[in-house]
Motif scaffolding. Structure first.
Motif, PDB file in Angstrom:
ATOM      1  N   GLU A  84       0.828  -1.319  -0.078  1.00  0.00           N
ATOM      2  CA  GLU A  84      -0.041   0.115   0.119  1.00  0.00           C
ATOM      3  C   GLU A  84       1.006   1.167  -0.165  1.00  0.00           C
ATOM      4  O   GLU A  84       2.048   1.396   0.614  1.00  0.00           O
ATOM      5  CB  GLU A  84      -0.920   0.059   1.031  1.00  0.00           C
TER       6      GLU A  84
ATOM      7  N   GLU B 121      -5.569   9.093   1.556  1.00  0.00           N
ATOM      8  CA  GLU B 121      -6.069   8.028   0.833  1.00  0.00           C
ATOM      9  C   GLU B 121      -5.172   6.936   0.669  1.00  0.00           C
ATOM     10  O   GLU B 121      -3.921   7.505   0.500  1.00  0.00           O
ATOM     11  CB  GLU B 121      -7.121   7.903  -0.166  1.00  0.00           C
TER      12      GLU B 121
ATOM     13  N   TYR C 115      -3.582   3.760  -1.842  1.00  0.00           N
ATOM     14  CA  TYR C 115      -3.722   2.751  -3.264  1.00  0.00           C
ATOM     15  C   TYR C 115      -2.975   1.683  -2.769  1.00  0.00           C
ATOM     16  O   TYR C 115      -1.895   1.566  -2.243  1.00  0.00           O
ATOM     17  CB  TYR C 115      -3.012   3.664  -4.407  1.00  0.00           C
TER      18      TYR C 115
ATOM     19  N   ASP D 150     -12.627   1.420  -6.168  1.00  0.00           N
ATOM     20  CA  ASP D 150     -11.914   1.545  -7.331  1.00  0.00           C
ATOM     21  C   ASP D 150     -10.931   0.201  -7.699  1.00  0.00           C
ATOM     22  O   ASP D 150     -10.021   0.315  -7.968  1.00  0.00           O
ATOM     23  CB  ASP D 150     -11.173   2.816  -7.533  1.00  0.00           C
TER      24      ASP D 150
ATOM     25  N   ARG E 232      -8.359   1.142  -3.938  1.00  0.00           N
ATOM     26  CA  ARG E 232      -8.206   2.384  -3.218  1.00  0.00           C
ATOM     27  C   ARG E 232      -9.020   2.212  -2.018  1.00  0.00           C
ATOM     28  O   ARG E 232     -10.038   1.601  -1.826  1.00  0.00           O
ATOM     29  CB  ARG E 232      -8.561   3.574  -4.010  1.00  0.00           C
TER      30      ARG E 232
ATOM     31  N   LYS F 245     -10.411   5.404   0.693  1.00  0.00           N
ATOM     32  CA  LYS F 245     -10.490   6.753   0.866  1.00  0.00           C
ATOM     33  C   LYS F 245     -10.825   7.197   2.075  1.00  0.00           C
ATOM     34  O   LYS F 245     -11.295   6.326   2.907  1.00  0.00           O
ATOM     35  CB  LYS F 245     -11.632   7.151  -0.207  1.00  0.00           C
TER      36      LYS F 245
ATOM     37  N   SER G 129      -4.598   0.592   5.470  1.00  0.00           N
ATOM     38  CA  SER G 129      -5.918   0.729   5.146  1.00  0.00           C
ATOM     39  C   SER G 129      -6.960  -0.020   6.032  1.00  0.00           C
ATOM     40  O   SER G 129      -8.031   0.383   6.362  1.00  0.00           O
ATOM     41  CB  SER G 129      -6.029   0.392   3.892  1.00  0.00           C
TER      42      SER G 129
END
Length: 415
Positions: free
Chosen positions: A187, A203, A205, A232, A265, A267, A382
């Motif tokens: 990440e 955020e 990715y 996404d 993703r 967010k 995340s």
């Protein structure tokens, strides 16, 4: 349908031109593109799709190299952009990196790869594992043989067996002495902190990267404990879409070796693992700078490779900076790099010093933006967690391994 692909260097030089259809695209389109890229600077390079007087252009920029594709016919824009991204990924994998020198030194292989990846303007073979069977990656031995024999082609005389298979991304009759599969959650955190210290954007990715060394035709199922946080999502072609659509489960027959199973993703994150607090006070032709770095939210794992980088404003003549931890380097282009490494527990790293402004300037009129880097092994910030990985159609019980890594992406602190 793409009609032509150009690879442009930082200076606008055309390093590679690949015509894809019978209709030849004139190279003057590159001159038009570069003229507008210079006049409009970064705002033009950020546009993925550009309408010229005669063509539609698709562009991506990787490591200072512009991948430019042209078409005059109606086509989905995302197809052109995604194909250029795949070309860049394949070249990086083949050449061990991506820069102007590597492309020039391996021009023949790059051209052969494009020959196999696209046919008459339409994407054909884009799976790296299959391409490696068709075109041998560059090495010292192949370069010496090409000089001695005069044969510079790396293309195999036989097609890979997978081209006639219902699973085209996987070679047939694979055998491994030790069956093992490794899954990595990798990440990157993108964040913007304004001058008041408020988190404006945060955020992540992420990618699920798999290294598969499995015999036969295995069938894998990967599930997450909390898939609802993902946005996404993009999948490798091996993923069956219906199980994900109905139950958020990844069901797939993997390619052999390393590949990216999916990207995603997450967010609207509310916190970051570290803080960077810059303070700048200027008066009488001098600017005092003080930057403090520390742990804001302990992830439970070691935060290392911490670094802070910023560009000194053009009005700064000289800088005298010191730190209580790490090393500071000021490059010729006025980039200041502060390498901290691992944040110690007993003290917060700080950098302070003075910037001397040009004569006639009392105060600093342009304030720098600080780029922050870090790496955390063993945790996905995340919050994404792998629940289980099931494997079928295997002769014996394989070994399964899981890892996680989070690093800084576009992490900006404004002053």
């Amino acid at each position: 349908m793409l009609q032509c692909i150009f690879l442009l260097s930082d200076s606008g030089e055309v390093m590679l031109e690949k015509q894809l259809t019978g209709h030849r695209v004139d190279r003057s389109i590159c001159a038009w593109f570069w003229e507008h890229a210079i006049s409009q600077a970064d705002s033009f390079k950020a546009l993925p799709v550009i309408a010229s007087p005669t063509h539609y252009l698709f562009q991506i920029v990787r490591e200072g190299i512009t991948f430019l594709a042209c078409t005059q016919v109606e086509m989905p824009p995302l197809m052109g952009i995604e194909f250029l991204c795949r070309v860049a990924d394949v070249l990086t994998d083949y050449l061990g990196g991506l820069n102007e020198d590597l492309i020039k030194d391996n021009f023949v292989i790059v051209y052969e790869l494009l020959d196999e990846m696209i046919d008459n303007g339409f994407p054909l073979t884009t799976e790296p594992n299959i391409l490696r069977e068709m075109i041998a990656p560059p090495n010292i031995v192949s370069k010496v043989l090409s000089v001695v024999t005069g044969n510079s082609s790396n293309v195999s005389n036989t097609l890979p067996g997978a081209t006639a298979s219902c699973v085209p991304w996987r070679t047939t009759d694979l055998k491994h002495t030790s069956n093992e599969v490794y899954v990595d959650l990798v990440e990157e955190m993108d964040a913007i902190i304004n001058r008041d210290g408020v988190l404006v954007k945060c955020e992540i990715y992420g990618e699920v990267q798999v290294n598969s060394q499995l015999s036969g035709l295995p069938d894998l199922t990967l599930s997450f404990a909390n898939p609802s946080i993902l946005n996404d999502v993009r999948f490798h072609p091996c993923v069956r879409f219906r199980p994900w659509e109905s139950h958020q489960i990844l069901s797939f027959v993997p390619p052999d070796g390393q590949f990216k199973l999916m990207s995603y993703r997450v967010k609207n994150l509310k916190t970051t693992p570290i803080y960077v607090k810059p303070q700048l006070n200027s008066d009488s032709g001098t600017c005092r700078i003080h930057v403090l770095v520390g742990i804001r939210n302990d992830p439970g794992k070691t935060i290392d490779s911490v670094a802070v980088e910023f560009q000194l404003p053009p009005c700064v003549l000289s800088a005298d900076l010191t730190s209580n931890h790490g090393t500071i380097n000021i490059l010729a282009n006025k980039t200041c790099s502060w390498s901290i490494g691992r944040i110690p527990k007993d003290k917060a790293p700080s950098m302070s010093g003075a910037l001397v402004l040009e004569p006639g300037l009392e105060r600093l009129n342009v304030y720098p933006t600080f780029q922050v880097g870090f790496r955390i092994m063993g945790v996905a910030l995340s919050g994404l967690r792998i629940d289980k990985l099931d494997l079928k159609n295997l002769p014996n019980r394989p070994y399964k391994g899981f890892r996680a890594l989070t690093r800084a992406g576009e992490y900006e602190v404004r002053s």
